[in-house]
Design a protein around this motif. Structure first.
Motif, mmCIF file in Angstrom:
data_model
loop_
_atom_site.group_PDB
_atom_site.id
_atom_site.type_symbol
_atom_site.label_atom_id
_atom_site.label_comp_id
_atom_site.label_asym_id
_atom_site.label_seq_id
_atom_site.Cartn_x
_atom_site.Cartn_y
_atom_site.Cartn_z
ATOM 1 N N HIS A 149 0.824 -1.204 0.000
ATOM 2 C CA HIS A 149 0.000 0.000 0.000
ATOM 3 C C HIS A 149 0.863 1.261 0.000
ATOM 4 C CE1 HIS A 149 0.590 -1.324 4.220
ATOM 5 N NE2 HIS A 149 0.877 -0.058 4.412
ATOM 6 N N LYS A 150 2.141 1.126 0.325
ATOM 7 C CA LYS A 150 3.044 2.273 0.279
ATOM 8 C C LYS A 150 3.245 2.777 -1.149
ATOM 9 C CE LYS A 150 5.995 0.923 4.239
ATOM 10 N NZ LYS A 150 5.928 -0.545 4.356
ATOM 11 N N VAL A 151 3.092 1.900 -2.125
ATOM 12 C CA VAL A 151 3.412 2.246 -3.513
ATOM 13 C C VAL A 151 2.556 3.414 -3.997
ATOM 14 C CG1 VAL A 151 3.430 1.409 -5.893
ATOM 15 C CG2 VAL A 151 4.235 -0.068 -4.039
ATOM 16 N N LEU A 152 1.263 3.374 -3.716
ATOM 17 C CA LEU A 152 0.371 4.444 -4.164
ATOM 18 C C LEU A 152 0.632 5.743 -3.418
ATOM 19 C CD1 LEU A 152 -3.005 2.503 -4.573
ATOM 20 C CD2 LEU A 152 -1.327 3.132 -6.327
ATOM 21 N N ARG A 153 1.484 5.694 -2.425
ATOM 22 C CA ARG A 153 1.846 6.901 -1.670
ATOM 23 C C ARG A 153 3.271 7.356 -1.982
ATOM 24 N NH1 ARG A 153 -1.748 3.700 0.535
ATOM 25 N NH2 ARG A 153 -3.608 4.688 1.442
ATOM 26 N N GLY A 154 3.832 6.815 -3.055
ATOM 27 C CA GLY A 154 5.112 7.303 -3.552
ATOM 28 C C GLY A 154 6.333 6.524 -3.153
#
Length: 470
Positions: free
Chosen positions: A416-421
């Motif tokens: 889920h970190k991916v969509l936050r950069g």
């Protein structure tokens, strides 16, 4: 050529802090003597919790080799590259420490974050013991760093020699007993071991100088394997110079990289429109609660703030895992005392000014010389949507931008970190397995896993929120 001897230390307190930090470095807070000592003194990492210290030390004997041998007749002749007992090691405390390896004997696989539960279960199904094993790692800390500390005064040839001595010493600790020669199958079901494979030699008995002593007399149970976890990229060559190659396992984490952003809005400006709006919406959902977020440097954290943070940490762990966390309250107290300059606490207060959540960060540098922020522990007494992301991700990103940190490691896993950069980063570990049948199957497993991991990382890169290059 330097005359070297090796010894195991059963506690960080047996090793000088200045000597350890001189060879391991001080930039990475998790590799420092103070951090590891706090884990042991707080009983977070100890025999009772399944982390029995076995730190491996290399000493430069210099011209004292014969003097020390004459003190203890059992040491004569004392060969270069010899492994001495813990009792004998007391004679060598005044000697120059040229290398160390943080090492633990494990009776389980908790707190490692490089998962080998399936390997242990496969051993158990075939009546074999996977535990104890040895782990070259920082307990409860899935952060890249040096796994060998080698003094910078040594030239490249000497450093390689020392690295080989360390690894060969671990190999000698592997049991030489061949396991039962029945066929074995791992989880995948496609790796059947031929009985003839078990007739081969378990370990290469040739060592660097032909003089390393056996470690059979060290008083430990035979181990099934040893594992070096989260090896920093600059040290991977040190693990790849043995005649019998180690098994190299690929994993991934998600890290944030600062590309010279002026502020958080400048960071979001690089997002696609829809994904930028999602972040703004996520942050906005906390506005009705009038929460206040502020960072407190380690030396300014009050006793009350530490106490509340510990309560938040334990409560959050209890809700999610059924226990109060791997780390004891004493650990955090010692951490604040011994590494205050590298500790950073995010304090979250409600509208009344009461602390309701906290996130503990550590500051340091990686082996590439980049300033890094490490998000490690967090907890809360209130359940609010978006609070975890705000406290553990967005506030950390803002801090990095404002203080010129190049990299932010917010912890293991979490796509889920991916969509936050946060971008996927390769993580490597090294493994040596005694049982040749299982070694072959695990080698096949890690090869297939690496292919799948590369595909997974490519998929994660494809969904990063940044605008696509034309």
């Amino acid at each position: 050529m330097r005359q070297l001897i090796l010894a195991f230390a059963s506690s960080m307190s047996d090793i000088s802090a200045s000597a350890w930090n001189a060879v391991m470095g001080e930039a990475n807070p998790f590799c420092r003597h103070e951090f590891l000592l706090a884990l042991e003194q707080s009983h977070s990492a100890c025999a009772a919790t399944g982390w029995t210290p076995r730190h491996l030390c290399v000493f430069d004997v210099g011209d004292r080799l014969n003097d020390v041998a004459s003190t203890d007749k059992s040491l004569s002749p004392l060969a270069d590259g010899a492994l001495i007992s813990r009792q004998t090691a007391k004679h060598f405390k005044p000697l120059s420490l040229v290398a160390v390896m943080p090492l633990y004997q494990k009776s389980h696989s908790y707190g490692e974050y490089v998962f080998d539960w399936a390997w242990a279960e496969a051993y158990e199904r075939h009546g074999l013991d996977y535990y104890p094993k040895w782990v070259n790692a920082i307990p409860f800390t899935p952060v890249q760093g040096r796994r060998m500390g080698i003094h910078s005064a040594l030239d490249s040839v000497e450093q390689l020699r020392v690295a080989q001595l360390l690894l060969l010493t671990l190999n000698r600790r592997l049991t030489s007993e061949l396991f039962a020669s029945e066929p074995c199958v791992l989880e995948q079901g496609d790796a059947v071991f031929d009985e003839s494979e078990l007739n081969q030699s378990v370990v290469d008995e040739a060592d660097l100088d032909g003089s390393m002593q056996s470690v059979k007399d060290q008083g430990d149970s035979p181990i099934s394997s040893w594992h070096s976890l989260f090896v920093t990229p600059s040290q991977t060559p040190l693990f790849e110079g043995l005649p019998n190659p180690l098994l190299k396992r690929l994993g991934t984490q998600f890290h944030w990289h600062n590309r010279g952003y002026r502020d958080f809005d400048d960071f979001l400006a690089g997002f696609s429109s829809r994904k930028r709006k999602n972040i703004l919406k996520e942050r906005a959902q906390l506005q009705p609660f009038n929460l206040k977020f502020h960072f407190v440097e380690g030396e300014h954290i009050t006793a009350s703030q530490w106490q509340t943070f510990i309560q938040c940490y334990q409560l959050t762990y209890l809700k999610r895992s059924g226990h109060r966390g791997y780390l004891t309250p004493t650990f955090f107290q010692l951490l604040g005392e011994q590494l205050a300059a590298q500790v950073l606490l995010l304090v979250v207060e409600d509208a009344k000014g009461e602390m309701v959540a906290g996130a503990l960060y550590l500051k340091g540098e990686n082996t590439q010389g980049q300033k890094c922020l490490y998000g490690r522990y967090w907890g809360t007494t209130v359940e609010l949507d978006g609070l975890h992301f705000e406290a553990c991700y967005y506030q950390g990103i803002q801090y990095c931008i404002e203080h010129g940190f190049q990299m932010f490691d917010a912890g293991a896993q979490g796509e889920h970190k991916v969509l936050r950069g946060f971008e996927p980063v390769e993580m490597y570990s090294y493994h040596n397995i005694t049982h040749l049948g299982f070694r072959a199957a695990i080698a096949d497993f890690v090869e297939q896993e690496a292919q799948q991991m590369q595909q997974y990382m490519a998929q994660m890169r494809a969904v990063l929120p940044y605008k696509k290059e034309p």
